[in-house]
Design an enzyme around this catalytic site. Structure first.
Site, short mmCIF file in Angstrom:
data_model
loop_
_atom_site.label_atom_id
_atom_site.label_comp_id
_atom_site.label_asym_id
_atom_site.label_seq_id
_atom_site.Cartn_x
_atom_site.Cartn_y
_atom_site.Cartn_z
CG ASP A 1 1.95 -2.22 -8.27
OD1 ASP A 1 2.16 -2.02 -9.55
OD2 ASP A 1 0.95 -2.95 -8.08
CD GLU B 1 -2.56 3.36 -5.75
OE1 GLU B 1 -3.46 2.09 -6.06
OE2 GLU B 1 -1.90 2.42 -5.57
NE ARG C 1 -3.75 -1.53 -0.17
CZ ARG C 1 -4.47 -2.68 -1.25
NH1 ARG C 1 -3.65 -2.63 -1.85
NH2 ARG C 1 -5.26 -3.43 -1.45
CG HIS D 1 -2.52 -0.46 -7.31
ND1 HIS D 1 -2.53 -0.61 -5.94
CD2 HIS D 1 -2.64 -2.37 -6.69
CE1 HIS D 1 -2.90 -0.98 -5.61
NE2 HIS D 1 -3.27 -2.71 -5.29
CB ALA E 1 -3.52 -8.19 -7.92
C1 MLT Z 1 -4.79 -5.77 -3.08
O1 MLT Z 1 -5.83 -5.54 -2.54
O2 MLT Z 1 -6.00 -7.55 -3.34
C2 MLT Z 1 -4.55 -5.66 -4.45
O3 MLT Z 1 -3.60 -4.53 -4.24
C3 MLT Z 1 -5.24 -5.02 -5.55
C4 MLT Z 1 -6.13 -5.07 -5.68
O4 MLT Z 1 -6.48 -3.68 -5.42
O5 MLT Z 1 -7.05 -4.94 -5.84
#
Ligand code: MLT
Length: 311
Positions: A255, A260, A231, A278, A281
């Site tokens: 990232d 954001e 984060r 970001h 994922a």
């Molecule tokens: C999460 O919290 O799963 C990751 O940061 C990816 C997202 O934001 O979906």
């Protein structure tokens, strides 16, 4: 028949699972808070990724909402306190995108060590910077992992072939240490002083204060690299920028950002910083897994009262 609102774009696997279970679904993405406030009273459940901010206003307007599902791990876009006050269940999908995130952290490590983005950019321009680009090897270095949940653990497994020493700082590691003989449980100060690469995989502090600030950089080796795919508010961006400019550390790869989408940021154009939007994922595989997990969990809750992965 329960009714679900999916308010962020995600794999259509979620919609299919709800419909197979006779749960009616509306997919409406890109709505403003005001627009959601208007329609939310008709829904029993709401599914989000990270774009929708589930604010107190939305929660107060939600007359029938019983469950908010987050297709992902972090729930910082949901006012969990307000949801709990209204006896709503908030669930996430821990582990669903852990491999994707750990792989991206690893990619950031290799990119920053080998200066791959700069090499790519200059080669595309026909500059042939071969003589000016000298990388650092990852093998035999010390990797510090802050936070040892699903992502931190996965990263420690991915790097096994590199013969790295792994230092971990995590409140919960002591009680689980026997399962992880390949890592060393150390204090935060020991980790930052002794690591060549420091990768953050913890939650942000509840008060939003950064874990890494000015005074910490003085304790690090000048050859240290910082990686943050957790984060944005974990690492103070101004202090990091200063540390890079003052050569207190060698580089950083991020990232995630304090704000954001990051449209402006103090780290933009710092040549020692590699930045991605970001996307840790964001893989085909992980987006299907988190959509499946959240839809199955919410279905089981709405139809059978089963509470899984509640936060
Ligand atoms: C999460 O919290 O799963 C990751 O940061 C990816 C997202 O934001 O979906």
């Amino acid at each position: 028949m329960p009714k679900i609102l999916i308010s962020d774009s995600m794999s259509n696997v979620a919609q299919k699972i709800f419909e197979k279970n006779n749960i009616s679904v509306d997919v409406k993405t890109g709505l403003s808070e005001e627009e959601i406030v208007k329609i939310i009273p008709e829904y029993d459940g709401m599914v989000v990724r990270s774009a929708t901010k589930v604010t107190k206003n939305i929660i107060l307007a939600a007359k029938n909402l019983k469950v908010i599902g987050r297709a992902g791990a972090g729930v910082d876009n949901i006012d969990v306190v307000a949801a709990k006050e209204k006896n709503m269940i908030v669930m996430n999908t821990p582990g669903g995108n852990a491999n994707a995130t750990a792989e991206h952290a690893f990619a950031l490590i290799m990119s920053v060590l080998r200066k791959t983005p700069y090499a790519n950019e200059t080669t595309h321009k026909g500059q042939w910077e071969k003589k000016n680009i000298k990388g650092t090897e990852f093998s035999k270095k010390t990797l510090g992992i802050v936070g040892f949940g699903n992502v931190g653990v996965r990263l420690s497994q991915l790097v096994k072939g590199f013969d790295v020493k792994i230092l971990v700082n995590s409140k919960s590691l002591a009680s689980r240490k026997k399962d992880f003989p390949h890592v060393n449980d150390v204090s935060f100060d020991d980790l930052i002083s002794n690591s060549d690469i420091i990768s953050f995989h913890c939650k942000a502090a509840a008060d939003g204060k950064p874990l890494l600030t000015k005074e910490h950089y003085k304790k690090m080796k000048t050859t240290t690299y910082i990686i943050n795919a957790a984060r944005g508010n974990i690492v103070d961006e101004k202090d990091l920028n200063d540390a890079l400019n003052e050569n207190l550390i060698a580089g950083a790869a991020l990232d995630v950002f304090s704000k954001e989408p990051a449209k402006e940021n103090i780290l933009f154009n710092n040549p020692k910083a590699i930045l991605t939007p970001h996307i840790a994922a964001s893989t085909t595989e992980a987006s299907i897994v988190v959509a499946e997990m959240v839809a199955n969990q919410m279905t089981d809750f709405l139809l059978n009262g089963v509470k899984k992965n509640t936060v």
